[in-house]
Motif scaffolding. Structure first.
Motif: not given
Length: 452
Positions: A76-82, A93-102, A109-116
């Protein structure tokens, strides 16, 4: 939650601060300054999840995600975005990214998302192992799917009882898979090549019970033009499942008891005893022992059947088996429909773990198949499908979803370790006091005990 993470960002200050925070949370973290270095590390030792900045010089986080998916689609790949990149992140995410964080991201929230995300990766690895087992149809893992402690115990009981010829009671809530267990008891035992006959006692009118199970002779009653064998004779040599046996009329229970004691039946309209070689499995939604004590079920019949008993856990007691089963059913449905299944997102996992599943595995299978088809009319996300099944249910806030996820995670760990506080604090990496506070907050207590 332990696990290995790869953090990718061209800014050294960001890389190091994120690494320090995640390492404090118990993760093993490696860092990379760009996409090329990240791919080298992925190929050397695949991480459980990747956190990458969206905008980087030379090659973007989106390009890195595509390369990672080509190398190993289960990472799983999580993106950090502006803020301005949110539409692009949604498209990713439609291409397969797991999630993104602003940015700036919330550390909790970062820890929770990476745990999932790590749980997602581990789930995928478990599914690979499961697929290998499912490829061998003789394996019981292919019938009774699950890695939770309750399901491991169920499989052990089934394999042990399958080799014996004694009658068995199978109990469990609606939709937990009682007929699947009955069929496994038959197929993994010495009667496997003989008939398996299932009868739903709740669907038979009281006046037809005797004819349906024992058969009748020609002219035994109006409309009986010819002789007819009943379910006991039809199952002779094999197994007879009496499903929802608690619905069987009390007067007929005495006749069933006699048939089990003598291993012989009389057709309606006949005085001749016909021997039957049959193993009986009784399935019940409720507590037959309690019903027998309260006079709703014959105690002598209960004790006759209760030579052995298998109890199936409710789905809400099986922890991450929910995710495992969902992926299994959805993948099968997508393959059958010739479709590619959309990957589960973080909010999908939240919804699966937070739902109580009153319909158990049957309900889960239905939701998984609807998700796999991806129809607008039925909802495309798990949360949407579940909401449409509950008219008027409000959308939950982020805080409610995180709390529901946290409660499900703690409850699953408690059940997995038989409510050992010491074992759970070690697995989840939290102090004993913190765990006790959260158990009190979520009203979690061992069944039969008061809340902590």
């Amino acid at each position: 939650m332990s696990g290995s993470l790869l953090v990718v960002d061209d800014e050294e200050i960001v890389r190091n601060s994120v690494r320090q925070w995640l390492e404090l949370g118990g993760f093993t973290v490696r860092v990379a300054a760009g996409a090329d270095e990240a791919m080298r590390l992925v190929k050397e030792t695949p991480p459980d999840a990747v956190l990458t900045d969206f905008r980087m010089p030379q090659r973007s986080g989106l390009e890195l995600m595509r390369d990672i998916r080509r190398a190993d689609p289960d990472i799983p790949v999580v993106l950090l975005t502006a803020h301005g990149d949110v539409p692009l992140a949604v498209a990713a995410m439609r291409e397969g990214a797991y999630d993104f964080l602003q940015k700036p991201h919330d550390p909790e929230l970062l820890s929770a998302v990476m745990t999932r995300a790590i749980e997602r990766r581990q789930l995928k690895l478990q599914l690979r192992q499961l697929s290998d087992r499912l490829a061998a149809p003789g394996e019981i893992d292919a019938r009774l799917i699950g890695l939770s402690k309750p399901m491991v115990a169920v499989r052990a009981s089934v394999l042990e009882l399958a080799g014996h010829d004694r009658d068995v009671i199978v109990t469990g809530e609606t939709g937990t898979g009682k007929e699947v267990v009955a069929r496994a008891l038959h197929d993994f035992g010495p009667r496997a090549k003989a008939p398996f006959v299932a009868v739903n006692c709740a669907a038979i009118p009281a006046e037809l019970f005797e004819s349906e199970l024992f058969g009748h002779e020609a002219g035994a009653f109006t409309g009986a033009r010819g002789a007819r064998i009943g379910k006991f004779e039809h199952a002779s040599g094999g197994t007879l499942l009496l499903d929802e046996i608690e619905s069987m009329p009390l007067p007929f229970q005495a006749k069933i008891l006699r048939a089990l004691q003598e291993r012989a039946i009389e057709r309606v309209g006949s005085n001749k005893l016909l021997p039957v070689d049959v193993r009986v499995i009784a399935a019940a939604k409720g507590d037959l022992a309690a019903d027998s004590r309260q006079g709703r079920f014959r105690s002598d019949l209960y004790f006759r059947l209760a030579a052995a008993e298998v109890h199936l856990p409710a789905l809400r007691e099986r922890g991450n088996d929910v995710l495992l089963l969902f992926e299994h059913f959805a993948a099968a449905a997508a393959q059958g429909a010739g479709r590619t299944m959309s990957p589960l997102r973080a909010d999908d996992l939240d919804a699966l773990l937070a739902h109580d599943w009153p319909g158990n595995v049957r309900e889960l299978k239905n939701v998984a198949e609807r998700y796999a088809l991806g129809l607008v009319a039925t909802g495309r996300s798990v949360a949407e499908i579940l909401r449409r099944g509950e008219p008027g249910a409000p959308q939950r806030s982020l805080a409610d979803r995180v709390a529901a996820y946290e409660r499900a995670l703690i409850e699953a760990a408690l059940r997995e370790h038989d409510w050992s506080i010491a074992a759970v604090t070690e697995e989840l990496g939290v102090p004993r006091r913190t765990l006790n506070e959260k158990m009190a907050k979520y009203a979690l207590a061992r069944p039969g005990r008061k809340e902590p």
